[in-house]
Design a protein around this motif. Structure first.
Motif, PDB file in Angstrom:
ATOM      1  N   ALA A  85       0.839  -1.206   0.000  1.00 40.47           N
ATOM      2  CA  ALA A  85       0.000   0.000   0.000  1.00 40.47           C
ATOM      3  C   ALA A  85       0.871   1.251   0.000  1.00 40.47           C
TER       4      ALA A  85
ATOM      5  N   HIS B  47       2.226   2.434  -3.221  1.00 44.85           N
ATOM      6  CA  HIS B  47       1.259   3.090  -4.128  1.00 44.85           C
ATOM      7  C   HIS B  47       0.514   4.227  -3.432  1.00 44.85           C
TER       8      HIS B  47
ATOM      9  N   VAL C  10      -1.287   4.532  -0.800  1.00 40.99           N
ATOM     10  CA  VAL C  10      -2.652   4.335  -0.299  1.00 40.99           C
ATOM     11  C   VAL C  10      -2.599   4.436   1.227  1.00 40.99           C
TER      12      VAL C  10
ATOM     13  N   PHE D 223      -8.250   1.005   5.963  1.00 32.49           N
ATOM     14  CA  PHE D 223      -7.932   2.077   5.022  1.00 32.49           C
ATOM     15  C   PHE D 223      -7.869   3.380   5.811  1.00 32.49           C
TER      16      PHE D 223
ATOM     17  N   LEU E 258     -12.912   2.875  -0.206  1.00 31.94           N
ATOM     18  CA  LEU E 258     -11.696   2.194  -0.681  1.00 31.94           C
ATOM     19  C   LEU E 258     -11.711   0.719  -0.287  1.00 31.94           C
TER      20      LEU E 258
ATOM     21  N   PHE F  43      -3.779  -2.197  -5.220  1.00 36.21           N
ATOM     22  CA  PHE F  43      -3.441  -0.874  -4.649  1.00 36.21           C
ATOM     23  C   PHE F  43      -3.028   0.103  -5.762  1.00 36.21           C
TER      24      PHE F  43
ATOM     25  N   LEU G 237      -6.089   1.872  -7.109  1.00 37.50           N
ATOM     26  CA  LEU G 237      -7.077   2.551  -6.228  1.00 37.50           C
ATOM     27  C   LEU G 237      -6.956   4.061  -6.323  1.00 37.50           C
TER      28      LEU G 237
END
Ligand code: PMP
Length: 426
Positions: A340, A343, A345, A360, A378, A423, A426
């Motif tokens: 995560a 990327h 997130v 999240f 998400l 990920f 997203l």
């Protein structure tokens, strides 16, 4: 072509309310069609369309050995041949009681029931009968089954549907249940100072697993123990989920606390309907036929459920079992968190023994209010994308996840690789 899952769900909707026999199975929180599971083996389940999934639900906790472990299946088959139920004492029940009391030293006596709900409901009645008091105290987002007095600010399916309080629970009943935020030590001391002598019991999930996963802050469970002792309230650890899941001696062993009563379910039945409540002998002896507190069950201590439970508990006692299980859950959490971060997130994850939470949100939440701040949109995107890639996480952002002994490095690495790909989108 319509999927077989969809066809079956459409038919079920006509005959079963919401198409399911327990609400969170309906995928209400994430949307879409629930999977009809046709079989499971190890860490894998197959749906009605024949698609395979790596399973992180594990029947919501019981399947600590994975699906259809050969020793467990053999135990079920052996027991079935000898008869399914007698409604009379059996040797298996004695063996189960001995094992539970040996592995959980706070249990001096134990009684078997058929579900977690029965265990908690009975423990509450017993605590009230023992103390002669009416009030009980629970924590927001903790779920203790669906008995009336416990369906107040409950977690799990009750949260998923946005209905923390159920219709059909009389306000007079709900009024006897006090609710505090999990991990709020000041509020706990305040309420005990105000009405501690009226509180029959405090019931708590020592690691909360029905509002995603929330760990107890350092000292919180110790404080619970102290105020309950001071004010003569019964401390009930609801270890239906954490028992034999976070450690061989449960959350009570992990955090070094001896509750007065403990409720169990899930792993002790290895996938069969089995629950238990037990604890201090002076309290347990208040139950019928010895004492005035009523409790009973036609199928309590069912021979098949006990045989499957015993076979499961035999295997979890293997040296290193929980180390390996914890390592798998930790590897999953570390892998997902790293993927995560790559990327960008906002995501975090943590594990306790063989259970884990994914959020999240930048950091793991510490109570129900913080859980509700996680990004549900998400989560839903993630859930469905992972499902398409053959990974089955719990279909709700308010549930903990589970690994089993069948989840090896390979399964976890594949899950992390799939997640990294998701990920990135997203
Ligand atoms: N207590 C806890 C902590 C639970 O997680 C659950 C079920 N998820 C229950 C009680 C109720 O158990 P059951 O669903 O077997 O009635």
């Amino acid at each position: 072509m319509a999927s077989r899952n969809q066809e079956l769900f459409d038919q079920s909707l006509k005959l079963i309310p919401g198409g399911v026999n327990s609400p969170v199975r309906a995928f209400k929180s994430v949307g879409g069609t629930p999977l009809f599971i046709t079989r499971g083996h190890g860490a894998t389940v197959w749906d009605a369309d024949g698609k395979a999934y790596t399973d992180y639900v594990g029947s919501w906790g019981p399947l600590i050995l994975g699906h259809a472990h050969p020793d467990v299946v053999a135990a079920a088959q052996r027991a079935a041949v000898d008869g399914l139920s007698f409604g009379a004492p059996t040797v298996g029940e004695l063996e189960m009681a001995r094992l539970l009391c040996q592995l959980l030293p706070s249990l001096q006596q134990v009684r078997l029931v058929s579900s977690g709900t029965e265990a908690t409901m009975s423990a509450i009645r017993l605590a009230r009968g023992f103390t002669g008091r009416k009030l009980i105290l629970k924590f927001a987002g903790c779920y203790h089954g669906h008995a009336d007095s416990l369906l107040v600010k409950a977690g799990s399916g009750a949260l998923t549907l946005g209905q923390p309080d159920s219709a059909g629970v009389p306000p007079e009943t709900a009024a006897l249940t006090l609710v505090l935020e999990f991990n709020d030590s000041e509020a706990l001391e305040r309420i005990f100072n105000k009405c501690g002598e009226e509180i029959a019991a405090v019931i708590v999930e020592p690691v909360a697993g029905n509002m995603n996963l929330v760990k107890p802050k350092t000292g919180f469970l110790q404080l619970l123990r102290r105020v309950c002792t001071q004010h003569g309230a019964v401390l009930i650890f609801d270890e239906v989920m954490t028992g034999f899941r976070v450690a061989l001696d449960g959350a009570q062993g992990l955090y070094g606390i001896a509750p007065d009563l403990t409720t169990l379910g899930k792993v002790i039945g290895g996938g069969m309907p089995l629950g238990a409540f037990g604890g201090r002998k002076d309290i347990m002896q208040r139950i019928v036929p010895l004492g005035p507190v009523y409790q009973a069950g036609t199928l309590s201590g069912n021979p098949l459920a006990v045989a499957v439970g015993l076979a499961t508990l035999r295997l979890v006692q293997a040296p290193g079992f929980y180390e390996k299980l914890s390592k798998a859950a930790q590897m999953l959490c570390d892998g997902l968190s790293l993927a995560a971060r790559k990327h960008h997130v906002a995501f975090s994850a943590q594990a306790v023994g063989g259970m884990f939470g994914i959020y999240f949100r930048q950091a793991p939440p510490q109570n129900y209010s913080e859980v509700t701040q996680c990004n549900a949109f998400l989560f839903n995107q993630f859930f469905h994308a992972m499902l398409r890639k053959g990974v089955y996480f719990a279909p709700s952002p308010f549930e903990a996840g589970f690994v089993s002994a069948a989840h090896g490095d390979q399964e976890i690495a594949a899950t992390v690789a799939a997640a990294e790909n998701v990920f990135s989108t997203l």
